[in-house]
Design a protein around this motif. Sequence first.
Motif, PDB file in Angstrom:
ATOM      1  N   TYR A   2       0.840  -1.190   0.000  1.00  0.00           N
ATOM      2  CA  TYR A   2       0.000   0.000   0.000  1.00  0.00           C
ATOM      3  C   TYR A   2       0.878   1.245   0.000  1.00  0.00           C
ATOM      4  CZ  TYR A   2      -3.356   3.444   1.637  1.00  0.00           C
ATOM      5  OH  TYR A   2      -4.136   4.562   1.752  1.00  0.00           O
ATOM      6  N   GLU A   3       0.566   2.176  -0.886  1.00  0.00           N
ATOM      7  CA  GLU A   3       1.294   3.447  -0.919  1.00  0.00           C
ATOM      8  C   GLU A   3       0.314   4.579  -0.684  1.00  0.00           C
ATOM      9  OE1 GLU A   3       3.934   4.150  -4.136  1.00  0.00           O
ATOM     10  OE2 GLU A   3       4.583   2.078  -4.214  1.00  0.00           O
ATOM     11  N   ASP A   4       0.596   5.355   0.348  1.00  0.00           N
ATOM     12  CA  ASP A   4      -0.276   6.471   0.713  1.00  0.00           C
ATOM     13  C   ASP A   4       0.386   7.770   0.289  1.00  0.00           C
ATOM     14  OD1 ASP A   4      -2.331   7.949   1.865  1.00  0.00           O
ATOM     15  OD2 ASP A   4      -1.343   7.999   3.814  1.00  0.00           O
ATOM     16  N   ARG A   9      -0.133   6.905   6.355  1.00  0.00           N
ATOM     17  CA  ARG A   9      -0.284   5.469   6.593  1.00  0.00           C
ATOM     18  C   ARG A   9       0.991   4.739   6.197  1.00  0.00           C
ATOM     19  NH1 ARG A   9      -5.403   4.120   7.865  1.00  0.00           N
ATOM     20  NH2 ARG A   9      -6.986   5.659   7.431  1.00  0.00           N
ATOM     21  N   ASN A  10       1.267   3.647   6.894  1.00  0.00           N
ATOM     22  CA  ASN A  10       2.461   2.865   6.571  1.00  0.00           C
ATOM     23  C   ASN A  10       2.171   1.914   5.410  1.00  0.00           C
ATOM     24  OD1 ASN A  10       1.029   0.754   7.690  1.00  0.00           O
ATOM     25  ND2 ASN A  10       2.215   0.711   9.590  1.00  0.00           N
ATOM     26  N   SER A  11       3.124   1.050   5.069  1.00  0.00           N
ATOM     27  CA  SER A  11       2.985   0.202   3.888  1.00  0.00           C
ATOM     28  C   SER A  11       1.875  -0.835   4.017  1.00  0.00           C
ATOM     29  CB  SER A  11       4.303  -0.503   3.581  1.00  0.00           C
ATOM     30  OG  SER A  11       4.670  -1.311   4.668  1.00  0.00           O
ATOM     31  N   SER A  12       1.447  -1.169   5.226  1.00  0.00           N
ATOM     32  CA  SER A  12       0.352  -2.123   5.400  1.00  0.00           C
ATOM     33  C   SER A  12      -1.010  -1.427   5.411  1.00  0.00           C
ATOM     34  CB  SER A  12       0.536  -2.913   6.689  1.00  0.00           C
ATOM     35  OG  SER A  12       0.466  -2.053   7.802  1.00  0.00           O
ATOM     36  N   GLY A  13      -1.028  -0.108   5.371  1.00  0.00           N
ATOM     37  CA  GLY A  13      -2.286   0.636   5.335  1.00  0.00           C
ATOM     38  C   GLY A  13      -2.756   1.114   6.694  1.00  0.00           C
ATOM     39  N   ALA A  14      -2.032   0.769   7.742  1.00  0.00           N
ATOM     40  CA  ALA A  14      -2.407   1.206   9.087  1.00  0.00           C
ATOM     41  C   ALA A  14      -1.927   2.637   9.321  1.00  0.00           C
ATOM     42  CB  ALA A  14      -1.780   0.283  10.126  1.00  0.00           C
ATOM     43  N   PRO A  15      -2.680   3.411  10.119  1.00  0.00           N
ATOM     44  CA  PRO A  15      -2.231   4.769  10.413  1.00  0.00           C
ATOM     45  C   PRO A  15      -0.858   4.766  11.091  1.00  0.00           C
ATOM     46  CG  PRO A  15      -4.486   4.461  11.139  1.00  0.00           C
ATOM     47  CD  PRO A  15      -3.963   3.112  10.737  1.00  0.00           C
ATOM     48  N   ASP A  16       0.018   5.649  10.653  1.00  0.00           N
ATOM     49  CA  ASP A  16       1.371   5.715  11.194  1.00  0.00           C
ATOM     50  C   ASP A  16       1.729   7.180  11.439  1.00  0.00           C
ATOM     51  OD1 ASP A  16       3.915   5.276  12.005  1.00  0.00           O
ATOM     52  OD2 ASP A  16       4.628   4.401  10.137  1.00  0.00           O
TER      53      ASP A  16
END
Length: 68
Positions: A2-4, A9-16
């Motif tokens: 995943y690219e935000d 968001r990080n690479s897994s899509g979770a908020p970072d």
Amino acid sequence: MYEDPTGYRNSSGAPDPTAYRAVARTQDEEAATDRMLDLRRIIYALAKHDGVWVTVAMQDKRTGVRLG
């Protein structure tokens, strides 16, 4: 992967928020450096016009970025 585009968001899509703060801080530091470079150019131009030599050292209050 995943690219935000916002960088929140990080690479897994979770908020970072850590990555987001790092990107935001880098952008703030670049903006501060650009402002200080513009100001230094103005100071040098005024000094050259008046026929004096100056040395300029600056530090941004918000980010702590130093120039000079």
